[in-house]
Design a protein around this motif. Structure first.
Motif, PDB file in Angstrom:
ATOM      1  N   TYR A 127      -4.990   3.606 -10.754  1.00  0.00           N
ATOM      2  CA  TYR A 127      -3.859   3.357 -11.204  1.00  0.00           C
ATOM      3  C   TYR A 127      -3.746   1.969 -11.734  1.00  0.00           C
ATOM      4  O   TYR A 127      -2.933   1.924 -12.581  1.00  0.00           O
ATOM      5  CB  TYR A 127      -2.944   3.351  -9.704  1.00  0.00           C
ATOM      6  CG  TYR A 127      -1.503   3.020  -9.863  1.00  0.00           C
ATOM      7  CD1 TYR A 127      -0.603   3.996 -10.567  1.00  0.00           C
ATOM      8  CD2 TYR A 127      -0.900   2.047  -9.541  1.00  0.00           C
ATOM      9  CE1 TYR A 127       0.714   3.684 -10.710  1.00  0.00           C
ATOM     10  CE2 TYR A 127       0.564   1.595  -9.818  1.00  0.00           C
ATOM     11  CZ  TYR A 127       1.256   2.460 -10.357  1.00  0.00           C
ATOM     12  OH  TYR A 127       2.627   2.133 -10.514  1.00  0.00           O
ATOM     13  N   ALA A 130       1.281   4.019  -3.146  1.00  0.00           N
ATOM     14  CA  ALA A 130       0.712   4.971  -2.602  1.00  0.00           C
ATOM     15  C   ALA A 130       1.429   6.091  -3.407  1.00  0.00           C
ATOM     16  O   ALA A 130       0.930   7.085  -3.835  1.00  0.00           O
ATOM     17  CB  ALA A 130       0.325   5.290  -1.069  1.00  0.00           C
ATOM     18  N   ARG A 131       2.985   5.951  -3.228  1.00  0.00           N
ATOM     19  CA  ARG A 131       3.892   7.073  -3.853  1.00  0.00           C
ATOM     20  C   ARG A 131       3.631   7.260  -5.163  1.00  0.00           C
ATOM     21  O   ARG A 131       3.845   8.079  -5.978  1.00  0.00           O
ATOM     22  CB  ARG A 131       5.358   6.457  -3.424  1.00  0.00           C
ATOM     23  CG  ARG A 131       5.657   7.329  -2.144  1.00  0.00           C
ATOM     24  CD  ARG A 131       7.073   6.792  -2.049  1.00  0.00           C
ATOM     25  NE  ARG A 131       7.019   5.838  -0.600  1.00  0.00           N
ATOM     26  CZ  ARG A 131       7.959   4.769  -0.385  1.00  0.00           C
ATOM     27  NH1 ARG A 131       9.035   4.590  -1.406  1.00  0.00           N
ATOM     28  NH2 ARG A 131       7.923   4.067   0.585  1.00  0.00           N
ATOM     29  N   ARG A 132       3.727   5.932  -5.824  1.00  0.00           N
ATOM     30  CA  ARG A 132       2.950   5.866  -7.369  1.00  0.00           C
ATOM     31  C   ARG A 132       1.980   6.571  -7.908  1.00  0.00           C
ATOM     32  O   ARG A 132       1.880   7.268  -8.765  1.00  0.00           O
ATOM     33  CB  ARG A 132       3.025   4.645  -8.021  1.00  0.00           C
ATOM     34  CG  ARG A 132       4.710   3.961  -7.809  1.00  0.00           C
ATOM     35  CD  ARG A 132       5.579   4.737  -8.722  1.00  0.00           C
ATOM     36  NE  ARG A 132       5.512   5.206  -9.980  1.00  0.00           N
ATOM     37  CZ  ARG A 132       5.952   6.270 -10.586  1.00  0.00           C
ATOM     38  NH1 ARG A 132       7.097   6.969  -9.718  1.00  0.00           N
ATOM     39  NH2 ARG A 132       5.543   6.847 -11.621  1.00  0.00           N
ATOM     40  N   LEU A 133       0.878   6.710  -7.134  1.00  0.00           N
ATOM     41  CA  LEU A 133      -0.392   7.181  -7.075  1.00  0.00           C
ATOM     42  C   LEU A 133      -0.233   8.641  -7.258  1.00  0.00           C
ATOM     43  O   LEU A 133      -0.583   9.453  -8.012  1.00  0.00           O
ATOM     44  CB  LEU A 133      -1.429   6.812  -6.171  1.00  0.00           C
ATOM     45  CG  LEU A 133      -2.383   5.664  -6.638  1.00  0.00           C
ATOM     46  CD1 LEU A 133      -1.941   4.329  -6.763  1.00  0.00           C
ATOM     47  CD2 LEU A 133      -3.590   5.786  -5.439  1.00  0.00           C
ATOM     48  N   ARG A 134       0.496   9.025  -6.161  1.00  0.00           N
ATOM     49  CA  ARG A 134       0.933  10.379  -5.920  1.00  0.00           C
ATOM     50  C   ARG A 134       1.780  10.971  -7.265  1.00  0.00           C
ATOM     51  O   ARG A 134       1.485  12.031  -7.944  1.00  0.00           O
ATOM     52  CB  ARG A 134       1.532  10.884  -4.748  1.00  0.00           C
ATOM     53  CG  ARG A 134       0.808  10.877  -3.590  1.00  0.00           C
ATOM     54  CD  ARG A 134       1.350  11.456  -2.202  1.00  0.00           C
ATOM     55  NE  ARG A 134       2.498  10.714  -1.837  1.00  0.00           N
ATOM     56  CZ  ARG A 134       2.713   9.780  -1.012  1.00  0.00           C
ATOM     57  NH1 ARG A 134       1.298   9.216  -0.560  1.00  0.00           N
ATOM     58  NH2 ARG A 134       3.657   9.089  -0.495  1.00  0.00           N
ATOM     59  N   GLN A 141      -6.098   9.175  -8.506  1.00  0.00           N
ATOM     60  CA  GLN A 141      -6.900   9.584  -7.330  1.00  0.00           C
ATOM     61  C   GLN A 141      -7.262   8.096  -6.461  1.00  0.00           C
ATOM     62  O   GLN A 141      -7.326   8.125  -5.529  1.00  0.00           O
ATOM     63  CB  GLN A 141      -8.485  10.239  -7.513  1.00  0.00           C
ATOM     64  CG  GLN A 141      -8.319  11.312  -8.430  1.00  0.00           C
ATOM     65  CD  GLN A 141      -7.642  12.532  -7.824  1.00  0.00           C
ATOM     66  OE1 GLN A 141      -7.761  12.740  -6.390  1.00  0.00           O
ATOM     67  NE2 GLN A 141      -6.460  13.093  -8.391  1.00  0.00           N
ATOM     68  N   SER A 142      -7.204   7.067  -7.109  1.00  0.00           N
ATOM     69  CA  SER A 142      -7.463   5.620  -6.449  1.00  0.00           C
ATOM     70  C   SER A 142      -6.719   4.821  -6.819  1.00  0.00           C
ATOM     71  O   SER A 142      -6.188   4.838  -8.064  1.00  0.00           O
ATOM     72  CB  SER A 142      -8.943   5.488  -6.701  1.00  0.00           C
ATOM     73  OG  SER A 142      -9.039   5.009  -8.035  1.00  0.00           O
ATOM     74  N   PHE A 143      -6.477   3.621  -6.443  1.00  0.00           N
ATOM     75  CA  PHE A 143      -5.675   2.587  -6.642  1.00  0.00           C
ATOM     76  C   PHE A 143      -6.573   1.812  -7.999  1.00  0.00           C
ATOM     77  O   PHE A 143      -5.781   1.390  -8.942  1.00  0.00           O
ATOM     78  CB  PHE A 143      -5.518   1.325  -5.536  1.00  0.00           C
ATOM     79  CG  PHE A 143      -4.677   1.709  -4.602  1.00  0.00           C
ATOM     80  CD1 PHE A 143      -3.367   1.426  -4.791  1.00  0.00           C
ATOM     81  CD2 PHE A 143      -5.175   2.295  -3.242  1.00  0.00           C
ATOM     82  CE1 PHE A 143      -2.309   1.690  -3.731  1.00  0.00           C
ATOM     83  CE2 PHE A 143      -4.158   2.793  -2.840  1.00  0.00           C
ATOM     84  CZ  PHE A 143      -2.968   2.141  -2.784  1.00  0.00           C
ATOM     85  N   TYR A 167       0.651  -0.995  -0.008  1.00  0.00           N
ATOM     86  CA  TYR A 167      -0.062  -0.020   0.087  1.00  0.00           C
ATOM     87  C   TYR A 167       0.921   1.329   0.018  1.00  0.00           C
ATOM     88  O   TYR A 167       0.696   2.118  -0.828  1.00  0.00           O
ATOM     89  CB  TYR A 167      -0.870   0.201   1.357  1.00  0.00           C
ATOM     90  CG  TYR A 167      -1.802   1.380   1.368  1.00  0.00           C
ATOM     91  CD1 TYR A 167      -3.191   1.059   0.773  1.00  0.00           C
ATOM     92  CD2 TYR A 167      -1.416   2.479   2.149  1.00  0.00           C
ATOM     93  CE1 TYR A 167      -4.002   2.152   0.789  1.00  0.00           C
ATOM     94  CE2 TYR A 167      -2.260   3.305   2.205  1.00  0.00           C
ATOM     95  CZ  TYR A 167      -3.600   3.615   1.524  1.00  0.00           C
ATOM     96  OH  TYR A 167      -4.224   4.585   1.640  1.00  0.00           O
ATOM     97  N   SER A 168       1.715   1.328   1.033  1.00  0.00           N
ATOM     98  CA  SER A 168       2.643   2.570   1.189  1.00  0.00           C
ATOM     99  C   SER A 168       3.652   2.695   0.055  1.00  0.00           C
ATOM    100  O   SER A 168       3.535   3.868  -0.474  1.00  0.00           O
ATOM    101  CB  SER A 168       3.438   2.458   2.410  1.00  0.00           C
ATOM    102  OG  SER A 168       4.279   1.851   2.404  1.00  0.00           O
ATOM    103  N   ARG A 169       4.084   1.855  -0.812  1.00  0.00           N
ATOM    104  CA  ARG A 169       4.815   1.856  -1.920  1.00  0.00           C
ATOM    105  C   ARG A 169       4.173   2.265  -3.289  1.00  0.00           C
ATOM    106  O   ARG A 169       4.633   3.110  -3.758  1.00  0.00           O
ATOM    107  CB  ARG A 169       5.706   0.533  -2.206  1.00  0.00           C
ATOM    108  CG  ARG A 169       6.774   0.030  -0.934  1.00  0.00           C
ATOM    109  CD  ARG A 169       7.461  -1.116  -1.327  1.00  0.00           C
ATOM    110  NE  ARG A 169       8.500  -1.033  -0.335  1.00  0.00           N
ATOM    111  CZ  ARG A 169       9.513  -1.940  -0.194  1.00  0.00           C
ATOM    112  NH1 ARG A 169       9.600  -2.721  -1.396  1.00  0.00           N
ATOM    113  NH2 ARG A 169      10.174  -2.359   0.991  1.00  0.00           N
TER     114      ARG A 169
END
Ligand SMILES: C[S@@+](CC[C@H](N)C(=O)[O-])C[C@H]1O[C@@H](n2cnc3c(N)ncnc32)[C@H](O)[C@@H]1O
Length: 251
Positions: free
Chosen positions: A21, A7-11, A16-18, A3-5
Motif C-alpha cells: 500500500y 486496513a480498510r484502504r488496503l481492502r 496484500q500488505s501495508f 492500523y484499522s483505518r
C-alpha cells in the motif's frame, strides 16, 4: 486506530500488505493520497456543538449590522453541522430578513465535504435541538428519505464548501473575515504549529474579528495576536488584524 483505518484502504485497493500500500502511495499515480487522508481524519461533530459559542456569535453579528457583507471562515467544517449551525445563527440574528453573512467552510477531507454539500442528516442528529430551530431550518424527509432531515436551502445557500489543508504553506483566501471558527482541529497539531496557524489567522481577520476555538484548546501563548474574550473566544489584537477592512469575495 491507524492500523484499522488503513486496513480498510488496503481492502479497497486490493493490496496484500501495508508495504504494498505504501509503495502504491509513494510510487503510484498519486490518486490514492486523498483517500489515504480521508481515511485518517477524525470527523466528530454535531449541530450547535459547544452551544455557548452561538449566542456570542449572534451578538457579534448584531454589532456588525449595517455592514453589507459579513465573512465567516469555518476551517475544519467536517460534515457540515458546524457551518450550518453558524448559518442558522446568522438567519436568527437577522430576525427573518436577508442575512449579509457568507460562510466559507473548508476541510482537508473531501469525503466529509461531499456529505456536507448533500446537507442531509439522520433525524437523531437534530433530536436534541429546540423544536422551533428544527421546524424553521430543516425539512423532514419522506418516502426514501424518511428518517432524514435536510437543511433548508436558505440556510445551505449561505455556505460554500471547499477543500483546504490548514498545514499548506499557502491558502487561496483573501483577508477580510469577521469571524473564524477553528474548533477541535488544532488539538491534533503541536504547539509550534498551533502558534504558526494563529499568526496566519490574525491578518485574515478584520479589526474586532473573533476566533472561536474548541473547548480543550488554549492559546495563551499567542497574546501578541489574540486576546481571550471569554470561554474559548478570542479577539484579534488590533495591530495584528488586516488593515484593508472587509473585502467580500471569499465565499
Ligand atoms: C473533530 S473534527 C471537528 C469538526 C468541527 N470543527 C467541530 O468542532 O465540530 C476535525 C476536522 O478537522 C479536519 N482536519 C484535520 N486536519 C486538517 C487539516 N490539516 N486541514 C484542514 N482540516 C483538517 C478533519 O478532516 C475533521 O473534519
Amino acid at each position: 486506530m491507524v492500523y484499522s483505518r488503513l486496513a480498510r484502504r488496503l481492502r479497497a485497493t486490493g493490496k496484500q500488505s501495508f508495504a504494498d500500500y505504501l509503495d502504491e502511495l509513494e510510487n503510484g499515480s498519486g490518486e490514492e493520497w486523498q483517500d489515504f487522508i480521508n481515511a485518517l481524519t477524525t470527523n466528530l461533530t454535531s449541530f450547535y456543538r459547544e452551544a455557548h459559542h452561538f449566542p456570542v456569535l449572534a451578538d457579534h453579528l448584531r454589532k456588525l449590522r449595517g455592514q453589507p457583507r459579513i465573512n465567516i471562515w469555518c476551517c475544519a467544517a467536517s460534515t457540515g453541522e458546524e457551518p450550518y449551525s453558524i448559518a442558522m445563527t446568522a438567519l436568527e440574528a437577522a430576525g427573518g430578513g436577508n442575512s449579509p453573512v457568507r460562510i466559507l467552510a473548508t476541510d482537508i477531507d473531501t469525503k466529509v465535504l461531499d456529505a456536507a454539500r448533500a446537507a442531509s442528516y439522520p433525524e437523531e442528529s437534530v433530536s436534541k435541538l429546540e423544536t422551533d430551530i428544527v421546524r424553521k431550518h430543516f425539512l423532514r424527509g419522506n418516502g426514501a428519505n424518511t428518517g432524514f432531515v435536510r437543511v433548508r436551502p436558505e440556510v445551505a445557500g449561505l455556505v460554500t464548501f471547499r477543500p483546504l489543508n490548514l498545514l499548506s504553506p499557502t491558502w487561496p483566501l483573501r483577508a477580510g473575515f469577521d469571524v473564524i471558527f477553528c474548533r477541535n482541529v488544532m488539538i491534533y497539531f503541536d504547539k509550534l504549529t498551533q502558534l504558526a496557524l494563529l499568526r496566519r489567522f490574525a491578518p485574515l481577520l478584520n479589526p474586532g474579528g473573533l476566533l472561536f476555538v474548541g473547548h480543550s484548546e488554549n492559546f495563551s501563548q499567542a497574546r501578541d495576536v489574540f486576546t481571550l474574550l471569554g470561554k474559548t473566544v478570542y479577539e484579534v489584537v488590533p495591530e495584528a488584524a488586516c488593515k484593508q477592512g472587509a473585502r467580500p469575495g471569499n465565499a
